[in-house]
Design a protein around this motif. Structure first.
Motif, mmCIF file in Angstrom:
data_model
loop_
_atom_site.group_PDB
_atom_site.id
_atom_site.type_symbol
_atom_site.label_atom_id
_atom_site.label_comp_id
_atom_site.label_asym_id
_atom_site.label_seq_id
_atom_site.Cartn_x
_atom_site.Cartn_y
_atom_site.Cartn_z
ATOM 1 N N ALA A 233 0.809 -1.215 0.000
ATOM 2 C CA ALA A 233 0.000 0.000 0.000
ATOM 3 C C ALA A 233 0.840 1.263 0.000
ATOM 4 O O ALA A 233 0.311 2.351 -0.228
ATOM 5 C CB ALA A 233 -0.912 0.003 1.224
ATOM 6 N N ASP A 234 2.150 1.138 0.276
ATOM 7 C CA ASP A 234 3.029 2.299 0.420
ATOM 8 C C ASP A 234 2.435 3.269 1.447
ATOM 9 O O ASP A 234 2.279 4.466 1.194
ATOM 10 C CB ASP A 234 3.235 2.991 -0.927
ATOM 11 N N ALA A 235 2.061 2.721 2.615
ATOM 12 C CA ALA A 235 1.389 3.518 3.642
ATOM 13 C C ALA A 235 2.003 3.234 5.004
ATOM 14 O O ALA A 235 2.504 2.136 5.263
ATOM 15 C CB ALA A 235 -0.105 3.194 3.666
ATOM 16 N N ASN A 236 1.951 4.238 5.869
ATOM 17 C CA ASN A 236 2.369 4.042 7.255
ATOM 18 C C ASN A 236 1.217 3.537 8.120
ATOM 19 O O ASN A 236 1.450 2.905 9.147
ATOM 20 C CB ASN A 236 2.927 5.339 7.834
ATOM 21 N N THR A 237 -0.018 3.879 7.720
ATOM 22 C CA THR A 237 -1.199 3.393 8.438
ATOM 23 C C THR A 237 -2.197 2.862 7.429
ATOM 24 O O THR A 237 -2.520 3.546 6.453
ATOM 25 C CB THR A 237 -1.857 4.504 9.269
ATOM 26 N N LEU A 238 -2.669 1.641 7.640
ATOM 27 C CA LEU A 238 -3.674 1.015 6.784
ATOM 28 C C LEU A 238 -4.948 0.847 7.613
ATOM 29 O O LEU A 238 -4.958 0.123 8.611
ATOM 30 C CB LEU A 238 -3.177 -0.333 6.264
ATOM 31 N N PHE A 239 -6.007 1.548 7.213
ATOM 32 C CA PHE A 239 -7.312 1.399 7.851
ATOM 33 C C PHE A 239 -8.132 0.403 7.028
ATOM 34 O O PHE A 239 -8.265 0.561 5.803
ATOM 35 C CB PHE A 239 -8.052 2.738 7.901
ATOM 36 N N CYS A 240 -8.706 -0.601 7.693
ATOM 37 C CA CYS A 240 -9.458 -1.625 6.974
ATOM 38 C C CYS A 240 -10.710 -2.003 7.771
ATOM 39 O O CYS A 240 -10.783 -1.783 8.981
ATOM 40 C CB CYS A 240 -8.598 -2.861 6.723
ATOM 41 N N GLY A 241 -11.685 -2.585 7.066
ATOM 42 C CA GLY A 241 -12.952 -2.894 7.710
ATOM 43 C C GLY A 241 -13.475 -4.294 7.481
ATOM 44 O O GLY A 241 -14.553 -4.630 7.974
ATOM 45 N N ARG A 242 -12.741 -5.134 6.755
ATOM 46 C CA ARG A 242 -13.276 -6.446 6.366
ATOM 47 C C ARG A 242 -13.606 -7.312 7.580
ATOM 48 O O ARG A 242 -14.656 -7.972 7.615
ATOM 49 C CB ARG A 242 -12.271 -7.167 5.465
ATOM 50 N N SER A 243 -12.751 -7.342 8.581
ATOM 51 C CA SER A 243 -12.978 -8.241 9.717
ATOM 52 C C SER A 243 -14.125 -7.783 10.605
ATOM 53 O O SER A 243 -14.702 -8.591 11.342
ATOM 54 C CB SER A 243 -11.701 -8.359 10.554
ATOM 55 N N GLY A 244 -14.443 -6.482 10.573
ATOM 56 C CA GLY A 244 -15.448 -5.942 11.479
ATOM 57 C C GLY A 244 -14.933 -5.721 12.883
ATOM 58 O O GLY A 244 -15.691 -5.308 13.773
ATOM 59 N N LEU A 245 -13.645 -5.973 13.128
ATOM 60 C CA LEU A 245 -13.052 -5.815 14.450
ATOM 61 C C LEU A 245 -12.430 -4.430 14.605
ATOM 62 O O LEU A 245 -11.985 -3.825 13.622
ATOM 63 C CB LEU A 245 -11.976 -6.880 14.678
ATOM 64 N N ALA A 246 -12.405 -3.957 15.843
ATOM 65 C CA ALA A 246 -11.728 -2.705 16.167
ATOM 66 C C ALA A 246 -10.394 -3.051 16.819
ATOM 67 O O ALA A 246 -10.361 -3.618 17.915
ATOM 68 C CB ALA A 246 -12.586 -1.855 17.090
ATOM 69 N N PHE A 247 -9.292 -2.720 16.156
ATOM 70 C CA PHE A 247 -7.970 -3.068 16.691
ATOM 71 C C PHE A 247 -6.913 -2.159 16.092
ATOM 72 O O PHE A 247 -7.135 -1.483 15.077
ATOM 73 C CB PHE A 247 -7.629 -4.533 16.392
ATOM 74 N N GLU A 248 -5.746 -2.164 16.713
ATOM 75 C CA GLU A 248 -4.584 -1.411 16.236
ATOM 76 C C GLU A 248 -3.353 -2.287 16.408
ATOM 77 O O GLU A 248 -2.998 -2.637 17.533
ATOM 78 C CB GLU A 248 -4.437 -0.101 17.013
ATOM 79 N N CYS A 249 -2.726 -2.669 15.312
ATOM 80 C CA CYS A 249 -1.541 -3.541 15.336
ATOM 81 C C CYS A 249 -0.345 -2.783 14.762
ATOM 82 O O CYS A 249 -0.393 -2.330 13.609
ATOM 83 C CB CYS A 249 -1.784 -4.813 14.518
ATOM 84 N N TRP A 250 0.703 -2.676 15.554
ATOM 85 C CA TRP A 250 1.926 -2.028 15.091
ATOM 86 C C TRP A 250 2.897 -3.084 14.550
ATOM 87 O O TRP A 250 3.019 -4.170 15.106
ATOM 88 C CB TRP A 250 2.587 -1.266 16.226
#
Length: 314
Positions: free
Chosen positions: A220-237
């Motif tokens: 994605a050439d991104a530092n942060t990827l926001f996604c919604g497929r799982s439906g879960l709320a989480f933050e993974c570094w």
């Protein structure tokens, strides 16, 4: 006798027109501080007697005033979507951008009403920016817009009855509008997408292997990827120590390239309308890089309302 005759006569000199005009030797020259034009760019050097001006980074100008609301998975639940919009309006810092990462429609509720609400925001509401989700792709398959015919993924996950239900839930006219949605959004150093660049069905979770998360971020050439497929709320570094990548084509293999070692992250934005769940979404401030998870109090009994009317296909 006039007193003027008793005073010594002093020579009178006209004022100089310019500071460089010489005075007679009996007068000390006027001194003026040097005049330096303002620099056009912060990198323009000043004379040593002047301290340099400081400017904020250009990419931060205005960013500190931005706040994004990012959500996904409405799935026909209009009441839950209205509850989230109401929570957005209550924020102390106004939301400047609203992103919906797919799955407007679904098997429950009133998908047509949700699409109308998204397409017609009320005065003062941010205009939703919507990308394609998994349920939209099933509609495209059913109506022959793209993908495999007869929605085999839908049948595998939800059975043959789901084909009939989805066909009746979303009209062909609405499917045409959905087909024009973007695949995702690349804003600043962030990617906002339903799954990942691999596909709409790519489900990233906290249990996804770190090397796979790292792969999705590099793609994605991104530092942060926001996604919604799982439906879960989480933050993974993800903090890679040493990482090299190569690209292999039919013609050649490119030399290995060092990838950045700075920490990157994947953020799951939760879901708004899945039956039995609590509506959740994300607030993101690009200026501070802060992510906040929001959970909205909402009666699930009100979430899907009365039975929807059957749509005419056209």
């Amino acid at each position: 006798m006039s007193l003027n005759n008793l005073l010594p006569r002093l020579p009178i000199y006209p004022l100089p027109i310019h500071p460089s005009t010489p005075y007679p030797s009996t007068h000390p020259p006027l001194t003026h501080p040097p005049i330096h034009p303002l620099p056009i760019h912060p990198s323009t050097p000043y004379p040593s007697t002047h301290p340099p001006l400081t400017h904020p980074p250009i990419h931060k100008i205005g960013v500190q005033f931005m706040q994004w609301a990012i959500l996904s998975g409405i799935e026909g639940n209009l009441a839950a979507y209205e509850a989230v919009l109401a929570d957005i309006r209550r924020q102390r810092q106004p939301v400047t951008d609203l992103y919906i990462l797919g799955d407007l429609v679904g098997l429950q509720g009133d998908s047509e009403a949700v699409v109308r609400r998204v397409r017609e925001p009320q005065p003062g509401e941010p205009i939703p920016q919507v990308c394609t989700g998994w349920w939209e792709e099933q509609c495209f398959s059913l109506h022959g817009f793209r993908g495999l015919p007869d929605a085999p993924e839908l049948v595998e996950r939800h059975g043959l009855e789901a084909v009939k239900d989805l066909w009746e839930a979303v009209s062909r006219q609405t499917v045409r509008w959905l087909a024009d949605l973007d695949f995702g959004f690349h804003e600043l150093d962030c990617l906002l997408i339903h799954g990942s660049t691999v596909g709409y069905g790519d489900e990233l979770t906290p249990e996804t292997p770190p090397i796979q998360l790292c792969d999705r971020l590099i793609r994605a050439d991104a530092n942060t990827l926001f996604c919604g497929r799982s439906g879960l709320a989480f933050e993974c570094w993800v903090e890679p120590g040493a990482l090299r990548s190569t690209v292999t084509t039919l013609d050649q293999t490119t030399p290995p390239q060092e990838q950045g070692k700075s920490p990157r992250r994947v953020v799951g934005v939760g879901n708004v309308g899945r039956q039995g769940g609590q509506p959740s979404y994300v607030l993101y401030n690009p200026g501070t890089d802060q992510v906040r998870f929001k959970y909205v109090q909402h009666s699930s009994a009100r979430g899907f309302g009365a039975a929807r009317p059957k749509n005419k296909q056209g």
